[in-house]
Design a protein around this motif. Structure first.
Motif, short mmCIF file in Angstrom:
data_model
loop_
_atom_site.label_atom_id
_atom_site.label_comp_id
_atom_site.label_asym_id
_atom_site.label_seq_id
_atom_site.Cartn_x
_atom_site.Cartn_y
_atom_site.Cartn_z
N HIS A 12 35.26 9.34 -23.46
CA HIS A 12 35.08 9.85 -22.11
C HIS A 12 35.55 11.30 -22.04
CE1 HIS A 12 33.99 5.98 -20.34
NE2 HIS A 12 34.78 5.49 -21.29
N MET A 13 34.88 12.08 -21.20
CA MET A 13 35.15 13.51 -21.09
C MET A 13 35.43 13.87 -19.64
SD MET A 13 35.33 16.68 -21.92
CE MET A 13 35.08 16.50 -23.66
N ASN A 14 36.38 14.74 -19.44
CA ASN A 14 36.66 15.33 -18.13
C ASN A 14 36.44 16.82 -18.29
OD1 ASN A 14 38.08 16.75 -16.06
ND2 ASN A 14 39.07 14.84 -15.50
N PRO A 15 35.35 17.38 -17.72
CA PRO A 15 35.04 18.78 -17.93
C PRO A 15 36.12 19.73 -17.43
CG PRO A 15 33.36 17.72 -16.56
CD PRO A 15 34.36 16.69 -16.92
N ALA A 31 25.49 15.94 -20.88
CA ALA A 31 26.28 15.98 -19.65
C ALA A 31 25.57 15.24 -18.52
CB ALA A 31 26.53 17.42 -19.25
N PRO A 32 26.34 14.71 -17.56
CA PRO A 32 25.76 13.95 -16.45
C PRO A 32 24.74 14.73 -15.63
CG PRO A 32 28.13 13.70 -16.48
CD PRO A 32 27.79 14.73 -17.50
N GLY A 87 21.49 12.42 -11.90
CA GLY A 87 22.91 12.16 -12.08
C GLY A 87 23.19 10.77 -12.60
N PRO A 88 24.46 10.53 -12.91
CA PRO A 88 24.87 9.26 -13.52
C PRO A 88 24.90 8.12 -12.50
CG PRO A 88 26.78 10.61 -13.13
CD PRO A 88 25.58 11.45 -12.76
N THR A 140 34.81 12.35 -14.62
CA THR A 140 34.89 11.88 -16.00
C THR A 140 33.65 11.07 -16.34
OG1 THR A 140 37.29 11.84 -15.85
CG2 THR A 140 36.30 10.57 -17.63
N PHE A 141 33.11 11.29 -17.54
CA PHE A 141 31.88 10.61 -17.93
C PHE A 141 31.90 10.25 -19.40
CE2 PHE A 141 31.27 15.13 -18.60
CZ PHE A 141 30.61 15.21 -19.80
N ALA A 142 31.09 9.26 -19.78
CA ALA A 142 30.93 8.89 -21.18
C ALA A 142 30.19 10.02 -21.90
CB ALA A 142 30.16 7.58 -21.31
N CYS A 143 30.80 10.53 -22.96
CA CYS A 143 30.21 11.69 -23.64
C CYS A 143 29.72 11.36 -25.05
CB CYS A 143 31.20 12.84 -23.67
SG CYS A 143 32.69 12.51 -24.64
#
Length: 119
Positions: A8-11, A50-51, A69-70, A76-79
């Motif tokens: 997971h990523m938080n930009p 990216a979402p 979009g997601p 935070t999103f699955a990257c």
């Protein structure tokens, strides 16, 4: 047993890292891949876009609806993910802890319950 190790990523968090810290994450992935290749546990890995470039499709009353979009909104999103073939869930958790993203956000460990054999 195969497991998906979902990163997971938080930009916002990522942007706060220095270029050297970001490079440490990339280097950490290189080391992780080396470990699971050498052990024979690596099945595959993929990085996800990216979402903002995501399309979410639902079908209502027989008609597809597409939204930008997601499916699950949020920062935070699955990257990306790794697929590993290991002896136990405990080993999958052990490997997940070696992924640099676990120190920044999270790595989700989920068993693969159906596998068509294609990766």
């Amino acid at each position: 047993m195969k497991f998906l190790l979902i990163m997971h990523m938080n930009p916002t968090l990522w942007e706060k890292l220095s270029p050297d810290e970001q490079q440490e994450v990339f280097d950490g992935h290189d080391r992780f891949q080396e470990i699971i290749r050498e052990s024979g546990e690596m099945v595959g890995t993929k990085a996800l876009d990216a979402p903002g470039n995501t399309a979410t499709v639902t079908v209502r009353d027989g008609s597809p609806e597409v939204a930008a979009g997601p499916y699950v909104p949020g920062e935070t999103f699955a990257c990306g993910y790794y697929v590993v073939d290991v002896a136990s869930k405990e080993r999958a958790v052990e490997l997940a802890a070696l992924i640099p993203d676990a120190k920044l956000t999270a790595v989700e460990v989920r068993e693969v319950v159906h596998d068509d054999g294609a990766e």
